[in-house]
Design an enzyme around this catalytic site. Structure first.
Site, PDB file in Angstrom:
ATOM      1  CE  LYS A  66      10.083  55.029  19.352  1.00 28.00           C
ATOM      2  NZ  LYS A  66       9.366  55.361  18.320  1.00 28.00           N
ATOM      3  CG  ASN A  67       7.417  51.906  16.706  1.00 32.41           C
ATOM      4  OD1 ASN A  67       7.572  53.708  17.332  1.00 32.41           O
ATOM      5  ND2 ASN A  67       8.506  51.718  16.131  1.00 32.41           N
ATOM      6  CB  CYS A 116      15.528  58.261  12.717  1.00 35.99           C
ATOM      7  SG  CYS A 116      14.554  58.324  14.925  1.00 35.99           S
ATOM      8  NE  ARG A 166      11.105  57.268   8.464  1.00 37.29           N
ATOM      9  CZ  ARG A 166      11.122  57.076   9.421  1.00 37.29           C
ATOM     10  NH1 ARG A 166      11.760  58.250  10.439  1.00 37.29           N
ATOM     11  NH2 ARG A 166      10.383  56.325   9.936  1.00 37.29           N
ATOM     12  CG  ASP A 191      12.509  50.057  14.060  1.00 41.74           C
ATOM     13  OD1 ASP A 191      12.918  50.561  13.402  1.00 41.74           O
ATOM     14  OD2 ASP A 191      11.429  50.178  15.256  1.00 41.74           O
ATOM     15  NE  ARG A 244      11.866  60.803  18.834  1.00 41.96           N
ATOM     16  CZ  ARG A 244      12.228  60.378  17.511  1.00 41.96           C
ATOM     17  NH1 ARG A 244      13.110  59.993  17.116  1.00 41.96           N
ATOM     18  NH2 ARG A 244      11.355  59.970  17.025  1.00 41.96           N
TER      19      ARG A 244
HETATM   20  N1  EPU Z   1       7.159  53.639   2.590  1.00 45.81           N
HETATM   21  C1  EPU Z   1       7.071  53.912   1.184  1.00 45.81           C
HETATM   22  N2  EPU Z   1       5.736  54.994   1.400  1.00 45.81           N
HETATM   23  C2  EPU Z   1       5.630  54.987   2.484  1.00 45.81           C
HETATM   24  C3  EPU Z   1       5.352  54.640   3.584  1.00 45.81           C
HETATM   25  C4  EPU Z   1       6.633  53.747   3.925  1.00 45.81           C
HETATM   26  O1  EPU Z   1       8.151  54.161   0.222  1.00 45.81           O
HETATM   27  O2  EPU Z   1       4.012  55.706   1.911  1.00 45.81           O
HETATM   28  C5  EPU Z   1       8.959  52.983   2.824  1.00 45.81           C
HETATM   29  C6  EPU Z   1      10.164  53.648   3.609  1.00 45.81           C
HETATM   30  O3  EPU Z   1      10.389  54.417   2.871  1.00 45.81           O
HETATM   31  C7  EPU Z   1      10.614  52.344   4.403  1.00 45.81           C
HETATM   32  C8  EPU Z   1       9.484  51.819   4.514  1.00 45.81           C
HETATM   33  O4  EPU Z   1       8.889  52.140   3.146  1.00 45.81           O
HETATM   34  O5  EPU Z   1      11.404  52.257   3.487  1.00 45.81           O
HETATM   35  C9  EPU Z   1       8.978  50.702   5.722  1.00 45.81           C
HETATM   36  O6  EPU Z   1       8.322  52.037   6.095  1.00 45.81           O
HETATM   37  P1  EPU Z   1       7.271  51.927   7.523  1.00 45.81           P
HETATM   38  O7  EPU Z   1       6.236  53.072   6.492  1.00 45.81           O
HETATM   39  O8  EPU Z   1       7.010  50.554   7.690  1.00 45.81           O
HETATM   40  O9  EPU Z   1       7.762  52.772   9.133  1.00 45.81           O
HETATM   41  P2  EPU Z   1       6.935  53.697   9.241  1.00 45.81           P
HETATM   42  O10 EPU Z   1       5.976  53.880   9.909  1.00 45.81           O
HETATM   43  O11 EPU Z   1       7.459  54.904   8.825  1.00 45.81           O
HETATM   44  C10 EPU Z   1       7.682  52.622  11.592  1.00 45.81           C
HETATM   45  C11 EPU Z   1       8.398  52.734  12.951  1.00 45.81           C
HETATM   46  C12 EPU Z   1       9.639  52.978  12.774  1.00 45.81           C
HETATM   47  C13 EPU Z   1      10.686  51.538  11.992  1.00 45.81           C
HETATM   48  C14 EPU Z   1       9.487  51.173  10.779  1.00 45.81           C
HETATM   49  C15 EPU Z   1       9.785  49.751  10.297  1.00 45.81           C
HETATM   50  C16 EPU Z   1       6.577  54.618  14.211  1.00 45.81           C
HETATM   51  C17 EPU Z   1       6.431  56.188  14.560  1.00 45.81           C
HETATM   52  N3  EPU Z   1       8.016  53.993  13.794  1.00 45.81           N
HETATM   53  O12 EPU Z   1       7.799  53.793  10.873  1.00 45.81           O
HETATM   54  O13 EPU Z   1      10.542  53.003  14.257  1.00 45.81           O
HETATM   55  O14 EPU Z   1      11.146  51.580  11.799  1.00 45.81           O
HETATM   56  O15 EPU Z   1       7.900  51.673  11.532  1.00 45.81           O
HETATM   57  O16 EPU Z   1       9.368  49.038  11.496  1.00 45.81           O
HETATM   58  O17 EPU Z   1       5.906  53.381  14.338  1.00 45.81           O
HETATM   59  C18 EPU Z   1      11.849  53.754  15.905  1.00 45.81           C
HETATM   60  O18 EPU Z   1      11.188  53.285  16.757  1.00 45.81           O
HETATM   61  O19 EPU Z   1      13.252  53.681  15.746  1.00 45.81           O
HETATM   62  C19 EPU Z   1      11.396  53.614  14.171  1.00 45.81           C
HETATM   63  C20 EPU Z   1      12.209  54.406  13.596  1.00 45.81           C
END
Ligand code: EPU
Length: 430
Positions: A22-23, A117, A122, A306, A398
């Site tokens: 998915k990701n 989620c 976030r 995850d 999802r």
């Molecule tokens: N963060 C910040 N600022 C930012 C971006 C992130 O402070 O601008 C913080 C977040 O709040 C969090 C940490 O950095 O504490 C990591 O966030 P990240 O940006 O890596 O996560 P994401 O891109 O929002 C993706 C996956 C998530 C997965 C995370 C970590 C997608 C669509 N989502 O989220 O997947 O948990 O990376 O590996 O790719 C899931 O599939 O169930 C899921 C939640």
């Protein structure tokens, strides 16, 4: 109203094939916007987030044609920026990849603020910092994010303050066609970052270092179409590996890249579960014990956040006291309220949970509070003698391709049941 109903307590045995990740699929689909040509994407998982992404791309004027269940052809020649429907965008975190993709293609982006989620705050400040470093102005107003690079995108060096998967991918998308070489430092190293880079490189981009903490993106003027297959989903694979352990079963999980599963395999082995790697499969066998362990989630190659809810549920049935620490999100333990209804003995303090193992869960009606928590509830149900019913399964759908069918094929008594909206289901659960 739909629920997943499980009569658990049966060991699972047999083979499960893992779908595309998915990701990786979501940023690659959004990345097709950068390519003014036809791309064929293979090994797509059949999940609601993919369906939603394709709807968004169609609404933006892109031609989207399913070739078969797992293959789509996308032609973005006539795409119009700033037209992603807000009601669809809000349903999914990954819609933020449109920001980087629109910026890279049109020099500007206008996209609704992403949903996703609920794990506490976030923010997307690191994405914004990256876009600004590339010469864009960013405004967040009225539920939308507007990004404008008046003088075009300029390559630059970006050092992320936190390791961010989404931020790393978004800057890659935005910088692919920038003039000069962009360097991302403190980049995320997840396999899906490498997959996005490989897809873009197949279209003519010049990205190196993906999979390390320093990524170099040498801007190109044009991208061309390609055929690209998404990598297998390591989180789906990990979920089924845990299904073998929690049901005291023996499962061969196929279409995986065992290297991506190393942190998950290591923890299962520490518990006393046998894991054998093949070239593109892993076999997981319960060997009579589930020992207590401590786990902390971290960015790749650490143990993935995850897989944290699935781990939390498994630890509930391990002997002794385990400690589970969440290293990525502030609030990803809400699912414990659900497993406590099944008898789990857990104390949560901030980002740490102390779990005292119990012998067995008792069946209950429980809720999928988010996607991975939903998968964890399925694991809980599979382990429990009696009837477990899971509500709010839209979260699970999802991100998991045919979870009910795949589990049923290896011996689970599991089904999706639809109740009329105004009837409270009659449950045999306690
Ligand atoms: N963060 C910040 N600022 C930012 C971006 C992130 O402070 O601008 C913080 C977040 O709040 C969090 C940490 O950095 O504490 C990591 O966030 P990240 O940006 O890596 O996560 P994401 O891109 O929002 C993706 C996956 C998530 C997965 C995370 C970590 C997608 C669509 N989502 O989220 O997947 O948990 O990376 O590996 O790719 C899931 O599939 O169930 C899921 C939640």
């Amino acid at each position: 109203m739909e629920r997943i109903v499980i009569n658990g307590g049966r060991p699972l045995n047999g083979e499960i094939e893992v779908s595309g990740m998915k990701n990786a699929a979501l940023p690659i689909l959004m990345g097709c916007l950068l390519v003014e040509d036809k791309c064929i994407i293979e090994n797509l998982p059949e999940i609601d987030d993919v369906t939603l992404s394709l709807k968004i791309l169609s609404a933006m004027g892109m031609s989207v044609r399913m070739i078969n269940r797992n293959t789509v052809e996308i032609d973005s020649t006539f795409a119009v920026g700033g037209t992603a429907p807000i009601d669809l965008v809000r349903k999914m975190r990954a819609s933020y990849y449109l920001l980087g993709a629109e910026l890279g293609r049109f020099g500007r982006a206008y996209v609704g603020y992403p949903g996703g989620c609920d794990f506490g705050v976030r923010p997307i400040d690191q994405h914004i910092k990256g876009f600004e470093a590339l010469g864009a102005e960013v405004n967040v107003e009225g539920g939308y994010v507007e990004v404008i690079a008046k003088d075009g995108i300029r390559a630059n060096n970006i050092f992320f303050d936190v390791i961010t998967v989404g931020g790393t991918m978004n800057v890659m998308l935005a910088a692919v066609k920038a003039e000069g070489t962009t360097i991302i430092e403190n980049a995320a190293r997840e396999p899906h970052i490498v997959d996005l880079a490989n897809f873009l490189n197949s279209c003519g981009a010049k990205i190196s270092g993906a999979g390390t903490d320093t990524i170099k993106i040498k801007g190109v003027t044009e991208l061309h179409g390609c055929t690209y297959a998404i990598i297998p989903d390591m989180i789906e694979a990990g979920t089924y590996m845990f299904a073998a352990a929690i049901t005291k079963g023996n499962l061969k999980i196929t279409n995986v890249i065992p290297k991506h599963l190393e942190s998950i395999t290591a923890k299962l082995e520490e518990m006393g579960v046998e894991v054998e790697d093949g070239d593109d499969c892993v076999t997981v066998k319960y060997c009579g014990t589930l020992n207590r362990i401590n786990v902390k989630t971290m960015p790749y190659p650490g143990f993935p956040t995850d897989m944290q809810p699935q781990m939390g549920v498994l630890l509930c049935l391990c002997s002794g006291v385990s400690c589970l620490s969440e290293g990525v999100y502030d609030n990803r333990f809400r699912y414990f309220e659900e497993v406590k209804r099944m008898g789990a003995n857990v104390k949560v303090d901030g980002r740490t949970a102390v779990i005292e193992g119990i012998e067995k869960f008792s069946p209950a009606v429980i809720k999928a509070v988010d996607l991975r928590a939903g998968a964890a509830m399925v694991l809980a149900g599979l382990a429990t003698v009696g009837r477990t019913e899971i509500e709010e399964i839209r979260h699970i759908e999802r991100g998991y391709d045919d979870i009910v069918g795949k589990l049923r094929a290896v011996g689970a008594d599991i089904e999706k049941v639809t109740y009329p909206d105004d009837t409270e289901p009659v449950s045999k659960a306690n």
